[in-house]
Scaffold this active site. Structure first.
Site, PDB file in Angstrom:
ATOM      1  N   SER A   1      52.096   5.360  27.784  1.00 64.34           N
ATOM      2  CA  SER A   1      50.771   5.494  28.416  1.00 64.34           C
ATOM      3  C   SER A   1      50.255   4.217  29.052  1.00 64.34           C
ATOM      4  O   SER A   1      49.268   4.256  29.787  1.00 64.34           O
ATOM      5  CB  SER A   1      49.739   5.987  27.401  1.00 64.34           C
ATOM      6  OG  SER A   1      50.045   7.300  27.005  1.00 64.34           O
TER       7      SER A   1
ATOM      8  N   VAL B   1      52.341   5.173  23.221  1.00 65.80           N
ATOM      9  CA  VAL B   1      52.885   5.734  21.996  1.00 65.80           C
ATOM     10  C   VAL B   1      54.209   5.060  21.612  1.00 65.80           C
ATOM     11  O   VAL B   1      54.699   5.229  20.490  1.00 65.80           O
ATOM     12  CB  VAL B   1      53.029   7.268  22.154  1.00 65.80           C
ATOM     13  CG1 VAL B   1      54.258   7.616  22.953  1.00 65.80           C
ATOM     14  CG2 VAL B   1      53.032   7.971  20.815  1.00 65.80           C
TER      15      VAL B   1
ATOM     16  N   TYR C   1      42.387   6.400  23.496  1.00 65.72           N
ATOM     17  CA  TYR C   1      42.128   7.780  23.095  1.00 65.72           C
ATOM     18  C   TYR C   1      40.844   7.847  22.274  1.00 65.72           C
ATOM     19  O   TYR C   1      39.862   7.190  22.624  1.00 65.72           O
ATOM     20  CB  TYR C   1      43.322   8.340  22.316  1.00 65.72           C
ATOM     21  CG  TYR C   1      44.622   8.102  23.025  1.00 65.72           C
ATOM     22  CD1 TYR C   1      44.774   8.462  24.365  1.00 65.72           C
ATOM     23  CD2 TYR C   1      45.694   7.504  22.387  1.00 65.72           C
ATOM     24  CE1 TYR C   1      45.969   8.247  25.039  1.00 65.72           C
ATOM     25  CE2 TYR C   1      46.893   7.294  23.060  1.00 65.72           C
ATOM     26  CZ  TYR C   1      47.008   7.659  24.370  1.00 65.72           C
ATOM     27  OH  TYR C   1      48.178   7.444  25.031  1.00 65.72           O
TER      28      TYR C   1
ATOM     29  N   TYR D   1      55.555  12.305  36.135  1.00 65.88           N
ATOM     30  CA  TYR D   1      54.707  11.662  35.126  1.00 65.88           C
ATOM     31  C   TYR D   1      55.553  11.144  33.970  1.00 65.88           C
ATOM     32  O   TYR D   1      55.395  10.003  33.510  1.00 65.88           O
ATOM     33  CB  TYR D   1      53.665  12.678  34.639  1.00 65.88           C
ATOM     34  CG  TYR D   1      52.947  12.326  33.362  1.00 65.88           C
ATOM     35  CD1 TYR D   1      51.902  11.406  33.367  1.00 65.88           C
ATOM     36  CD2 TYR D   1      53.311  12.918  32.155  1.00 65.88           C
ATOM     37  CE1 TYR D   1      51.233  11.089  32.192  1.00 65.88           C
ATOM     38  CE2 TYR D   1      52.651  12.609  30.983  1.00 65.88           C
ATOM     39  CZ  TYR D   1      51.621  11.693  30.997  1.00 65.88           C
ATOM     40  OH  TYR D   1      50.966  11.381  29.833  1.00 65.88           O
TER      41      TYR D   1
ATOM     42  N   LYS E   1      49.830   4.388  32.637  1.00 56.59           N
ATOM     43  CA  LYS E   1      48.658   5.026  33.236  1.00 56.59           C
ATOM     44  C   LYS E   1      47.719   4.019  33.896  1.00 56.59           C
ATOM     45  O   LYS E   1      47.002   4.357  34.836  1.00 56.59           O
ATOM     46  CB  LYS E   1      47.888   5.819  32.166  1.00 56.59           C
ATOM     47  CG  LYS E   1      48.687   6.973  31.581  1.00 56.59           C
ATOM     48  CD  LYS E   1      47.969   7.607  30.388  1.00 56.59           C
ATOM     49  CE  LYS E   1      48.798   8.729  29.795  1.00 56.59           C
ATOM     50  NZ  LYS E   1      48.178   9.289  28.554  1.00 56.59           N
TER      51      LYS E   1
END
Lengths: 307, 307, 307, 307
Positions: free
Chosen positions: B63, B261, B243, B191, B66
């Site tokens: 992530s 992660v 998150y 992705y 991102k």
């Protein structure tokens, strides 16, 4: 930097927006306020103060008081306070019961209504009574603002109570989960009293100074909380200070801050200054429309965001 | 400040925690990683780099990618990007469909899964194909990390796709709300490719440098984004980077950051440095347990939080 | 009782309402249907049939097909079917993902979309392929309706698939929870095929007969399911047959029934008759506005509710 | 049919299950009840009564009282009552605030807690005071049960009030949405009083008789409500009578019914009989475990479901 000039520019630039917001109208005492008001004050670490507009006019600080009660609860309970409340953004409207139910009566953070009522309940347990609690809250605010005249409005507090059924619902729900100690009605009344405290932007910008200075007031020399605690209060203001527009505020303004439905917003620039702005017209998320814009202009013009 | 000594102290202090986290096990490629790994790198504005531990070992950035795709989407679309995605914390797990349904297919922010898949879709529309998109993402990351060797793992990407039904669900839901342009399956594959990019902490701390310097890389002199955009990327990292533990991270670490992660976390100290830490064991919220602790120790020891 | 007279009275009384509903418009094939259509057929246990209106005109049965596939899944799996799906009303719109996520991919009941797609998936597993599944569904419906001409519309099925992203999302979400066996896309296609089956009210009222007669068709003498299973299918129709207006339907009509977005509704009066009504205009909950009203008039005039 | 033999068979068959349920333990008055109790009574239209077990032992009827207050509210307000409450299954636990908030303070149906408290509030408005309300509720129940000795337990009502914070939350939330007329605390107290009414299964099966006979008591000849209203009360019992196990109850038992946390369940077979069963051990959804099973056996053995 010529702060005075910057404040005056901002006052000029936001003028066309003064009618765009919507004054809170759920109680008469708030709905009567003239939406034309605008005030912006900053207090530097050396005590120098700059201001523009109605910086001497008192207004209802409302949810801004949650910053002060949260700090008092940290002084009283330290990290044990986090057994009762979390520090995560809620992603929901300020008064939602949904999340509170899913999360078994533990409020997401001290700045949504459930969290703030819970903080008040913790203070009542700590101080022993609702009466002492409200006078200790006042004593603390008078000290950090260096102004003994500060008080709450009985009329506003009483009026809030008449429409306070949702806060009563939140408190009862927490009590049903054993996360509430005292009489629901008495605590909610006390909560409305500290929300009804009246200050102006000069007082509020002065009151934020210790949060820009590691917990020690640079003028009166008093240490109110530890640097660690300041870091955490500021972090919670940044992530949770503006209900479900907190991300938007961080995004556009880039400062730890806290808004109130009376149209006030306080903010902090670490190492530099305390800030308060006031304009009663609110945006769709319940934050001062002009106040938010004015702060965005301020960080853009000064380059003084934390990012 | 003796950064090297501080990093070494931290490496020592977190050792007892290295077994406490839980390595991601939803795909074999991630579950095989040795939980004993630890790395911490910082890159100062002048290019000086300090590191401790396995700072040369590649890991799956997941992530963290991102942040880079979000930046590319801002370069491509500017503020129009916010028609597709929000900037508010979600208050929900990273892969929740609930909020996405209530909010009619507009993801809360670019760092939850729905938002990141949406960003990838926007990039595919901009670049014209999935192939060009993944090579442009790589080109950008190689440039900011100053390392042409960076690539993604085909094996990890393929493995993710085999278990990617929830992301397929998120993308189909957005498509049902007309907030998705391209073929769901192809975009989700793309992705997963950028999530499968492999880097080490030296590369990552170097890659964050332009975000600590108003968008301009202080070493190669290239300007990637505007100061305004940097402020906003950093704000979104602070409020949404971890998150539903984003508030907790702001509270304990006090820096804009983004976790993956795979156990990596990147962070930024404006005007000072880029940071990357890695330890594969995760806490209950899916963020590196030791990585989060190491960053908290770092800001405590250096006093370098943004608050 | 003079059923023919009652049906004609009803046809007269609902006429002023024929323009009040809104024909489904999410796909062209459905939106083209003339909203003036109205048909009402009943088939008694001895095979006598009464009808009024366009009872020979075919229409898309849509969600009515879920009754038939649910029955086939009970024949194939017996009570094991309830490991995959529940039998509770959902209290949410028919295509909501929220509940499905909270309840870990197990659909509330076989008549919401997630449940029906799950049933189709179970049938595909049982029959071994999508092709056999759709032909077995057709074979079953042709048998209970005693009409070999019944088929599905390729055009409607294809058109649904073009707008089927939400059903794809539901299926992917169930698959992410390991409550889905086969290829998502193929199963959803098969689901849309059985939704696209075309029948008229004469056929449908005939097809419901075995559900009013303990599972045995009183005319052809075939036993399709056990009395126990009939009781349960009828119970699920009563509590879940009309999405989040199921309570309202039980309240006003008082019969087990199932509606489809094509404007058809089937219902059962145990021991007495099968019923089908059709009128394409829908109410706010997606059920036939005139069809619901006509059924309410029918139970009021005949006194034949189950309550 | 030899009802007495069937009841005795059932009593035998459920014996091994008597320890499987869990007696309600949220207040002492309920937790003290012996879980071994079992009673099953039926009253036929001609007044004949069959019973087995402790059919003379009084127990707390709890939520069964909601059927009686709902009926009184229909008598008082007619269909205007549906401006305040809905008739849809909730799909959520009986005391959830989530749905109530999403649906702006209008409870889903009269049998979830919010709905029942709202009904009590409506009765208080109608009768003019809490005192008159509780005596009118008692007067009605004494009439339909043909037993002047029926009363409520002060001790149970007081004990409920001590733990009634969630119901206070529900009522305050409705009040915040202007869907509540009177003093929250007084109404909730009245609600707890009618929940604390004590009856036995003989009384309760007798009391249900008018609901199996179009609103007219076949023994005393009094007409309490219209056939239309009976149909609707029975429909709401079927779809909403057992919280989020209502579908399961319809599915397994196939009768309109209503359960209470004291372990009682009432049910109706239209044209045939009133039914009451009691066993204090509850299943996971809060309905009598043995009571539900006994009713399922009864409809299976007699073939007397409504489906």
């Amino acid at each position: 930097m010529d702060y005075q000039k910057i404040l005056e520019e901002i006052a000029e630039e936001v003028k066309p927006l003064l009618h765009k917001g919507k004054v809170a109208d759920y109680i008469p005492a708030l709905s009567e306020v003239d939406p034309e008001h605008f005030a912006f004050s900053i207090t530097l670490s050396d005590g120098t103060q700059y201001h523009v507009g109605d910086s001497q006019t008192l207004f209802s600080i409302q949810s801004i008081s949650k910053v002060f009660t949260f700090i008092l609860s940290l002084k009283a309970y330290g990290t044990h306070m986090y057994d009762r409340i979390g520090v995560e953004p809620s992603g929901n409207p300020f008064n939602s019961l949904v999340q509170l139910e899913y999360e078994h009566g533990k409020p997401r953070n001290p700045f949504i209504n459930a969290g703030a009522v819970n903080v008040t309940d913790a203070l009542v347990s700590h101080y022993g009574s609702c009466e002492i609690t409200i006078s200790e809250v006042l004593r603390f605010i008078r000290s950090i603002a260096d102004d003994e005249s500060i008080d709450f409005s009985d009329r506003v507090a009483a009026s809030e109570m008449e429409h306070g059924f949702r806060n009563m619902a939140l408190a009862n729900l927490m009590k049903s989960f054993n996360n509430f100690d005292n009489c629901v009605e008495e605590v909610v009344k006390t909560y409305f009293k500290h929300c009804a405290i009246e200050m102006n932007t000069d007082m509020l910008s002065r009151a934020m100074l210790f949060l820009s200075n590691y917990g020690k007031d640079p003028i009166n020399g008093k240490t109110y909380i530890t640097p660690q605690q300041v870091k955490r209060v500021n972090a919670v203001m940044l992530t949770c200070g503006h209900y479900d527009a907190s991300g938007d505020f961080a995004f556009h303004v880039g400062l730890p801050g806290k808004s109130g439905v009376g149209g006030g917003i306080v903010a902090v620039i670490p190492d530099v200054m305390g800030i308060a702005v006031w304009s009663p017209g609110l945006n769709a998320q319940g934050n001062s429309l002009v106040g938010t814009k004015a702060l965005e202009l301020f960080t853009t013009k000064t380059g003084l965001s934390i990012f």
